[in-house]
Enzyme design. Structure first.
Site, PDB file in Angstrom:
ATOM      1  N   GLY A 120     -12.130  59.461  38.728  1.00 47.91           N
ATOM      2  CA  GLY A 120     -11.809  59.410  37.300  1.00 47.91           C
ATOM      3  C   GLY A 120     -11.921  57.992  36.770  1.00 47.91           C
ATOM      4  O   GLY A 120     -13.015  57.510  36.482  1.00 47.91           O
ATOM      5  N   GLY A 121     -10.791  57.304  36.684  1.00 46.20           N
ATOM      6  CA  GLY A 121     -10.714  55.983  36.049  1.00 46.20           C
ATOM      7  C   GLY A 121     -11.799  55.006  36.475  1.00 46.20           C
ATOM      8  O   GLY A 121     -12.440  54.367  35.622  1.00 46.20           O
ATOM      9  N   GLY A 162      -4.936  59.493  38.740  1.00 47.43           N
ATOM     10  CA  GLY A 162      -4.630  58.607  37.615  1.00 47.43           C
ATOM     11  C   GLY A 162      -3.328  57.842  37.782  1.00 47.43           C
ATOM     12  O   GLY A 162      -2.820  57.250  36.829  1.00 47.43           O
ATOM     13  N   HIS A 181     -10.053  71.691  37.780  1.00 48.20           N
ATOM     14  CA  HIS A 181      -9.363  70.393  37.805  1.00 48.20           C
ATOM     15  C   HIS A 181      -7.887  70.630  37.451  1.00 48.20           C
ATOM     16  O   HIS A 181      -7.566  71.473  36.619  1.00 48.20           O
ATOM     17  CB  HIS A 181     -10.018  69.441  36.793  1.00 48.20           C
ATOM     18  CG  HIS A 181      -9.576  68.028  36.976  1.00 48.20           C
ATOM     19  ND1 HIS A 181      -8.353  67.579  36.529  1.00 48.20           N
ATOM     20  CD2 HIS A 181     -10.172  66.965  37.569  1.00 48.20           C
ATOM     21  CE1 HIS A 181      -8.228  66.298  36.846  1.00 48.20           C
ATOM     22  NE2 HIS A 181      -9.315  65.908  37.481  1.00 48.20           N
ATOM     23  N   ASN A 203     -15.876  61.634  37.002  1.00 48.48           N
ATOM     24  CA  ASN A 203     -15.250  62.525  36.029  1.00 48.48           C
ATOM     25  C   ASN A 203     -14.768  61.653  34.879  1.00 48.48           C
ATOM     26  O   ASN A 203     -13.730  61.016  34.972  1.00 48.48           O
ATOM     27  CB  ASN A 203     -14.064  63.261  36.679  1.00 48.48           C
ATOM     28  CG  ASN A 203     -13.334  64.155  35.686  1.00 48.48           C
ATOM     29  OD1 ASN A 203     -13.847  64.411  34.592  1.00 48.48           O
ATOM     30  ND2 ASN A 203     -12.153  64.628  36.045  1.00 48.48           N
ATOM     31  N   TRP A 204     -15.587  61.619  33.815  1.00 45.91           N
ATOM     32  CA  TRP A 204     -15.254  60.749  32.685  1.00 45.91           C
ATOM     33  C   TRP A 204     -14.092  61.313  31.862  1.00 45.91           C
ATOM     34  O   TRP A 204     -13.561  60.626  31.008  1.00 45.91           O
ATOM     35  CB  TRP A 204     -16.473  60.574  31.778  1.00 45.91           C
ATOM     36  CG  TRP A 204     -17.561  59.718  32.357  1.00 45.91           C
ATOM     37  CD1 TRP A 204     -17.550  59.041  33.553  1.00 45.91           C
ATOM     38  CD2 TRP A 204     -18.829  59.419  31.751  1.00 45.91           C
ATOM     39  NE1 TRP A 204     -18.719  58.349  33.719  1.00 45.91           N
ATOM     40  CE2 TRP A 204     -19.526  58.561  32.635  1.00 45.91           C
ATOM     41  CE3 TRP A 204     -19.447  59.789  30.557  1.00 45.91           C
ATOM     42  CZ2 TRP A 204     -20.806  58.081  32.352  1.00 45.91           C
ATOM     43  CZ3 TRP A 204     -20.716  59.308  30.271  1.00 45.91           C
ATOM     44  CH2 TRP A 204     -21.390  58.463  31.157  1.00 45.91           C
ATOM     45  N   LYS A 205     -13.755  62.571  32.082  1.00 47.38           N
ATOM     46  CA  LYS A 205     -12.701  63.250  31.294  1.00 47.38           C
ATOM     47  C   LYS A 205     -13.018  63.101  29.800  1.00 47.38           C
ATOM     48  O   LYS A 205     -14.181  63.052  29.428  1.00 47.38           O
ATOM     49  CB  LYS A 205     -11.327  62.693  31.650  1.00 47.38           C
ATOM     50  CG  LYS A 205     -11.066  62.636  33.149  1.00 47.38           C
ATOM     51  CD  LYS A 205      -9.641  62.372  33.479  1.00 47.38           C
ATOM     52  CE  LYS A 205      -9.514  62.159  34.981  1.00 47.38           C
ATOM     53  NZ  LYS A 205      -8.147  62.189  35.446  1.00 47.38           N
ATOM     54  N   SER A 252      -7.355  58.348  42.475  1.00 47.81           N
ATOM     55  CA  SER A 252      -7.311  56.878  42.456  1.00 47.81           C
ATOM     56  C   SER A 252      -8.275  56.224  43.446  1.00 47.81           C
ATOM     57  O   SER A 252      -7.955  55.199  44.036  1.00 47.81           O
ATOM     58  CB  SER A 252      -5.869  56.391  42.686  1.00 47.81           C
ATOM     59  OG  SER A 252      -5.022  56.878  41.663  1.00 47.81           O
ATOM     60  N   GLU A 312      -7.977  67.107  45.469  1.00 50.74           N
ATOM     61  CA  GLU A 312      -7.362  66.096  44.619  1.00 50.74           C
ATOM     62  C   GLU A 312      -5.853  66.302  44.591  1.00 50.74           C
ATOM     63  O   GLU A 312      -5.350  67.124  43.812  1.00 50.74           O
ATOM     64  CB  GLU A 312      -7.902  66.212  43.192  1.00 50.74           C
ATOM     65  CG  GLU A 312      -9.402  66.027  43.085  1.00 50.74           C
ATOM     66  CD  GLU A 312      -9.813  65.525  41.702  1.00 50.74           C
ATOM     67  OE1 GLU A 312     -10.440  64.490  41.645  1.00 50.74           O
ATOM     68  OE2 GLU A 312      -9.454  66.175  40.710  1.00 50.74           O
ATOM     69  N   GLU A 366      -5.909  69.090  35.667  1.00 54.42           N
ATOM     70  CA  GLU A 366      -5.584  68.954  34.232  1.00 54.42           C
ATOM     71  C   GLU A 366      -5.903  70.236  33.489  1.00 54.42           C
ATOM     72  O   GLU A 366      -5.196  70.620  32.561  1.00 54.42           O
ATOM     73  CB  GLU A 366      -6.345  67.746  33.649  1.00 54.42           C
ATOM     74  CG  GLU A 366      -5.774  66.435  34.158  1.00 54.42           C
ATOM     75  CD  GLU A 366      -6.763  65.281  34.215  1.00 54.42           C
ATOM     76  OE1 GLU A 366      -7.844  65.366  33.607  1.00 54.42           O
ATOM     77  OE2 GLU A 366      -6.433  64.273  34.894  1.00 54.42           O
TER      78      GLU A 366
HETATM   79  C1  PEP Z   1      -9.849  62.907  38.576  1.00 56.62           C
HETATM   80  O1  PEP Z   1      -9.484  63.060  37.446  1.00 56.62           O
HETATM   81  O2  PEP Z   1     -10.585  63.758  39.073  1.00 56.62           O
HETATM   82  C2  PEP Z   1      -9.404  61.729  39.305  1.00 56.62           C
HETATM   83  C3  PEP Z   1      -9.486  61.742  40.601  1.00 56.62           C
HETATM   84  O3  PEP Z   1      -8.915  60.683  38.559  1.00 56.62           O
HETATM   85  P1  PEP Z   1      -8.564  59.196  39.091  1.00 56.62           P
HETATM   86  O4  PEP Z   1      -9.709  58.746  39.947  1.00 56.62           O
HETATM   87  O5  PEP Z   1      -8.416  58.379  37.854  1.00 56.62           O
HETATM   88  O6  PEP Z   1      -7.293  59.316  39.865  1.00 56.62           O
END
Ligand code: PEP
Length: 253
Positions: free
Chosen positions: A236-237, A175, A97, A9-11, A215, A169, A99
């Site tokens: 994500g990250g 994040g 998601h 998930n590049w956001k 994470s 999640e 967010e």
């Molecule tokens: C996400 O945004 O779906 C996510 C899991 O982010 P991260 O891996 O950065 O916690």
């Protein structure tokens, strides 16, 4: 056998040039996908075609949009429809998601509509669920996630949910660098599967891929993905770093 999936998930990150460079770097970094494994790239709308083209000819590799609108078409300035996504060859759509729920007020009812329209246009939803920290701290996370599943998915048929993808999640782990322990992940994933089994039966529930998100990185993926009910991750990250994401792909069961 249900699919094991590493989903990026590049956001709202990367320019087109950076995104293409990341894909080139990833392609040059050794990683493998076996028959029941997939890698999915959740990229910003403007790059879906470009990244799809970069992946042409690769087996078990797909692109995902990070959202779509719930209506078919019309006067909804700035929105992107499921039909548009289908027309450019999008495979998956990340929906719900945290967010989007938090910053864009996406309700259960709206998400249920978005899932419906994805099915109508042959797009595969990756449905996200998960509890905030205060709910976890008061021990109410099972009920909280159960409500999200019931409100958003329980109108679907068993056929629609066969092979479906859910991403658990926990919001407190997204994040933040704070990962759920592999026991916490397994406990919730088993709960999600049990909730789905109660309504749809063990066969349907057993076919659902339940990804963990929060994470995930190269250093913890193998242990988390090794849990019985964890079928990969939504990342994500760490998906923005080629070597990290390649290692995460290689950590799939
Ligand atoms: C996400 O945004 O779906 C996510 C899991 O982010 P991260 O891996 O950065 O916690």
């Amino acid at each position: 056998m249900r699919k094991q999936i590493a989903a990026a998930n590049w956001k709202m990150n990367l320019t087109l040039q950076q995104a293409e460079a990341l894909m080139d770097e990833l392609n040059a970094t050794p990683h493998r996908l076996s028959e029941n494994q997939e890698a999915v790239f959740g990229v910003p709308f403007p790059y879906l075609i470009n990244i799809k083209n970069k992946l042409a000819g690769k087996k078990n590799v797909f692109v995902a949009a990070q959202n779509c609108y719930s209506k078919k078409s019309g006067a909804y300035t700035g929105e992107v429809s499921a039909e548009m996504l289908q027309s450019i060859g999008t495979d998956y759509v990340i929906l719900g998601h945290s967010e989007r729920r938090e910053y864009f007020n996406e309700s259960h009812a709206m998400l249920a509509e978005k899932i419906n329209i994805c099915f109508e246009y042959g797009l595969k939803p990756i449905f996200c669920c998960g509890e905030p920290l205060d709910i976890r701290e008061t021990g109410k996370e099972n009920g909280y996630v159960e409500t999200q599943l019931k409100e958003c998915l329980f109108h679907l048929s068993a056929a629609q949910l066969t092979g479906f993808v859910i991403a658990y999640e926990p919001i407190w782990a997204i994040g933040t660098g704070k990962t759920a322990s592999s026991e916490q992940a397994q406990q919730m994933h088993a709960h999600i599967r049990a909730v789905m089994a109660k309504k749809y039966g063990a066969e349907v529930a057993g076919s659902i891929s339940i990804l963990y998100g929060g994470s995930v990185k190269a250093g913890n993926a193998k242990e988390i993905f090794g849990q019985a009910d964890v079928d990969g991750g939504l990342v994500g990250g760490a998906s923005l770093v080629a070597a990290e994401f390649a290692a995460i792909i290689n950590s799939l069961k």
